[in-house]
Design an enzyme around this catalytic site. Structure first.
Site, PDB file in Angstrom:
ATOM      1  N   GLU A   1       3.133   3.998  -7.151  1.00 41.56           N
ATOM      2  CA  GLU A   1       3.079   2.051  -7.302  1.00 41.56           C
ATOM      3  C   GLU A   1       4.233   2.056  -8.691  1.00 41.56           C
ATOM      4  O   GLU A   1       4.950   3.214  -9.444  1.00 41.56           O
ATOM      5  CB  GLU A   1       2.015   2.175  -8.748  1.00 41.56           C
ATOM      6  CG  GLU A   1       1.483   0.998  -8.806  1.00 41.56           C
ATOM      7  CD  GLU A   1       1.034   0.053  -7.402  1.00 41.56           C
ATOM      8  OE1 GLU A   1       1.585  -0.741  -6.618  1.00 41.56           O
ATOM      9  OE2 GLU A   1      -0.054   0.049  -6.876  1.00 41.56           O
ATOM     10  N   HIS A   2       5.193   1.731  -8.267  1.00 42.90           N
ATOM     11  CA  HIS A   2       6.303   0.630  -9.384  1.00 42.90           C
ATOM     12  C   HIS A   2       7.269   1.834  -8.975  1.00 42.90           C
ATOM     13  O   HIS A   2       8.162   2.826 -10.113  1.00 42.90           O
ATOM     14  CB  HIS A   2       6.342   1.376 -11.143  1.00 42.90           C
ATOM     15  CG  HIS A   2       5.059   0.206 -11.001  1.00 42.90           C
ATOM     16  ND1 HIS A   2       6.144  -1.640 -11.749  1.00 42.90           N
ATOM     17  CD2 HIS A   2       4.251   0.061 -12.075  1.00 42.90           C
ATOM     18  CE1 HIS A   2       4.903  -1.876 -12.369  1.00 42.90           C
ATOM     19  NE2 HIS A   2       3.822  -1.057 -12.224  1.00 42.90           N
ATOM     20  N   THR A   3       7.857   2.092  -7.587  1.00 41.09           N
ATOM     21  CA  THR A   3       8.501   3.092  -6.899  1.00 41.09           C
ATOM     22  C   THR A   3       9.799   2.181  -5.894  1.00 41.09           C
ATOM     23  O   THR A   3      10.578   2.645  -5.573  1.00 41.09           O
ATOM     24  CB  THR A   3       7.868   4.295  -6.144  1.00 41.09           C
ATOM     25  OG1 THR A   3       7.172   3.393  -5.373  1.00 41.09           O
ATOM     26  CG2 THR A   3       7.667   5.215  -7.075  1.00 41.09           C
ATOM     27  N   ASP A   4       9.058   1.393  -5.496  1.00 41.95           N
ATOM     28  CA  ASP A   4       9.824   0.900  -4.118  1.00 41.95           C
ATOM     29  C   ASP A   4      11.273   0.066  -5.263  1.00 41.95           C
ATOM     30  O   ASP A   4      11.948  -0.011  -4.297  1.00 41.95           O
ATOM     31  CB  ASP A   4       9.127  -0.686  -3.823  1.00 41.95           C
ATOM     32  CG  ASP A   4       8.436  -1.858  -4.370  1.00 41.95           C
ATOM     33  OD1 ASP A   4       8.481  -1.420  -5.612  1.00 41.95           O
ATOM     34  OD2 ASP A   4       8.237  -2.504  -3.872  1.00 41.95           O
TER      35      ASP A   4
ATOM     36  N   ALA B   1      -4.577 -10.343  -8.629  1.00 38.97           N
ATOM     37  CA  ALA B   1      -5.988  -9.446  -8.066  1.00 38.97           C
ATOM     38  C   ALA B   1      -4.851  -8.289  -8.356  1.00 38.97           C
ATOM     39  O   ALA B   1      -5.469  -7.373  -7.936  1.00 38.97           O
ATOM     40  CB  ALA B   1      -6.754 -10.010  -7.796  1.00 38.97           C
ATOM     41  N   GLY B   2      -3.898  -8.457  -7.500  1.00 41.42           N
ATOM     42  CA  GLY B   2      -2.766  -6.826  -7.114  1.00 41.42           C
ATOM     43  C   GLY B   2      -3.013  -6.500  -5.826  1.00 41.42           C
ATOM     44  O   GLY B   2      -2.891  -5.707  -5.044  1.00 41.42           O
ATOM     45  N   LEU B   3      -3.149  -8.654  -5.076  1.00 42.90           N
ATOM     46  CA  LEU B   3      -3.656  -7.902  -3.347  1.00 42.90           C
ATOM     47  C   LEU B   3      -2.178  -8.969  -2.940  1.00 42.90           C
ATOM     48  O   LEU B   3      -2.659  -8.878  -1.935  1.00 42.90           O
ATOM     49  CB  LEU B   3      -4.867  -8.491  -3.418  1.00 42.90           C
ATOM     50  CG  LEU B   3      -5.935  -7.293  -3.785  1.00 42.90           C
ATOM     51  CD1 LEU B   3      -7.367  -7.664  -3.270  1.00 42.90           C
ATOM     52  CD2 LEU B   3      -5.722  -6.067  -3.250  1.00 42.90           C
TER      53      LEU B   3
ATOM     54  N   SER C   1      -1.500 -12.211  -3.272  1.00 45.24           N
ATOM     55  CA  SER C   1      -1.587 -13.318  -2.852  1.00 45.24           C
ATOM     56  C   SER C   1      -0.077 -13.575  -2.558  1.00 45.24           C
ATOM     57  O   SER C   1       0.365 -15.454  -1.605  1.00 45.24           O
ATOM     58  CB  SER C   1      -2.458 -14.023  -3.054  1.00 45.24           C
ATOM     59  OG  SER C   1      -2.244 -14.197  -4.528  1.00 45.24           O
TER      60      SER C   1
ATOM     61  N   ASP D   1       5.384  -5.527  -1.341  1.00 43.06           N
ATOM     62  CA  ASP D   1       5.145  -6.555  -0.396  1.00 43.06           C
ATOM     63  C   ASP D   1       5.025  -7.467   0.263  1.00 43.06           C
ATOM     64  O   ASP D   1       4.660  -7.783   1.711  1.00 43.06           O
ATOM     65  CB  ASP D   1       4.513  -8.001  -1.757  1.00 43.06           C
ATOM     66  CG  ASP D   1       3.544  -7.104  -2.953  1.00 43.06           C
ATOM     67  OD1 ASP D   1       3.724  -6.032  -2.481  1.00 43.06           O
ATOM     68  OD2 ASP D   1       4.426  -7.718  -3.875  1.00 43.06           O
TER      69      ASP D   1
END
Length: 388
Positions: A33-36, A123-125, A127, A171
């Site tokens: 998380e928060h690395t890309d 939701a962090g998914l 969308s 994403d």
């Protein structure tokens, strides 16, 4: 639902050829998380929730958008410079796709489109990125153009910054490049997707904290603030080490190594040292998690998820009380590991368990976390099976 969408499309846009149809899946990030956006790897997978889009090409450059989920209709023209709607408007994600493609191709044809989705919003998914991808694919098809999925993912990662979020490329890449039955290790700059088979004895459950984190509101500002603080920490350490022209953590680590970078960071204030520590350790956790998944090392993968959540909570400070409580409840329900997924500040956790323990885990969460909590109207489902 498909028959309903086709009927609704003809009601909206009148007689003519049947519309073309496409889908773009949401995703859950298993670790990284928060690395890309710093050039370090991530390990997401696509899920069985999606944006569906029906569209009919137009002879002009006009895009007309309707939503089967109740959002207001929108209209604009495709060009190299498209003024945004009001901040937070759902139509801006379509505009992001259109402007990115227009900058690449020149003017493309417009379309009439109907959008429906079952990815929980905010939701962090992913969308929002699924909507960007769906609109881009439709505009490309309407203009009889095409791009390799990797090239398109890189283009849309830049293009989605139109909406104001300084994201990386995870994403868009997993939406376009995922493979059924697999997670997807992603390396960046350039984008390099690598499918990783999900072991048969593993299952993931997504649990919503019931706290939404829309990227169009305060969560976006906080997300961008994390981007800025981690970048500032990198720049200060690079300067201390005499490294010039460093733009990404991946470049700094390639030159100096994690141990030397962390030693140099000891002189920074904690407000910068802690975010830097998260980025470096999280990147390393992804590599270890990929190895654990390939080896079927269930307990090791779970431990790495727990370490990731602890780092996101303590060093990066993007968790919240509800996410922490929910992750702990997952552990109490027998999960081998659980962590927040997505940018944080709300949204969901993802938990690792055995397939035959999935229902027991969900029952435990119903009894321990969800009982007595109010259900926001925009979250009809809060427990999802994450099937890649």
């Amino acid at each position: 639902m498909n028959a309903f969408l086709f009927e609704r499309f003809h009601e909206l846009y009148g007689p003519g050829p049947d519309p073309l149809a496409l889908r773009a899946p949401g995703r859950v990030n298993l670790i990284g998380e928060h690395t890309d956006y710093h050039g370090l790897p991530v390990l997401p997978m696509a899920i069985g929730r999606e944006i569906r889009l029906l569209f009919r090409p137009r002879a002009d450059r006009v895009v007309r958008l309707a939503s089967a989920n109740g959002f207001p209709a929108r209209e604009f023209s495709v060009s190299r410079e498209i003024a945004p709607f009001e901040q937070g408007d759902w139509g801006n994600y379509a505009k992001a796709a259109a402007q990115a493609l227009a900058l690449e191709y020149g003017h493309l044809a417009g379309m009439d489109a109907l959008v429906w989705g079952d990815i929980p919003p905010a939701a962090g998914l992913s969308s929002s990125s699924a909507l960007v991808v769906a609109c881009a694919l439709a505009l490309l098809a309407a203009g009889r153009a095409a791009l390799d999925p990797v090239e398109l993912a890189e283009l849309l990662a830049r293009g989605e910054r139109y909406v104001g979020t300084q994201g990386g490329g995870m994403d868009q890449a997993v939406c376009l490049c995922a493979r059924a039955g697999h997670a997807l290790k992603l390396d960046f700059f350039p984008l390099r997707p690598q499918p990783v088979p999900l072991p048969s004895g593993w299952a993931f459950v997504i649990a919503h904290s019931l706290v939404t984190a829309p990227k169009s509101a305060e969560a976006r500002q906080r997300y961008n603030a994390v981007h800025s603080s981690t970048a500032e920490a990198r720049d200060q350490v690079a300067a201390r080490l005499g490294e010039r022209g460093i733009r990404r953590y991946a470049d700094l680590l390639a030159r100096r190594g994690a141990e030397e970078v962390l030693e140099a960071a000891a002189a920074l204030p904690e407000a910068l040292r802690a975010p830097l520590r998260h980025v470096i350790t999280e990147g390393a956790r992804v590599e270890r998690a990929v190895a654990a998944m390939r080896a079927g090392a269930f307990e090791e993968f779970g431990r790495l998820m727990l370490e990731s959540h602890a780092s996101l909570r303590g060093d990066l400070q993007v968790s919240c009380g509800e996410l922490d409580e929910l992750a702990e409840a997952c552990r109490g329900g027998g999960a081998a590991g659980a962590r927040l997924t997505g940018a944080g500040f709300g949204g969901c956790v993802v938990a690792l368990c055995r397939p035959d323990a999935r229902e027991a885990l969900k029952a435990h969460l119903e009894a321990s976390y969800y009982r007595g909590r109010p259900r926001p109207a925009g979250i009809p489902e809060y427990l999802l099976d994450a099937v890649p």
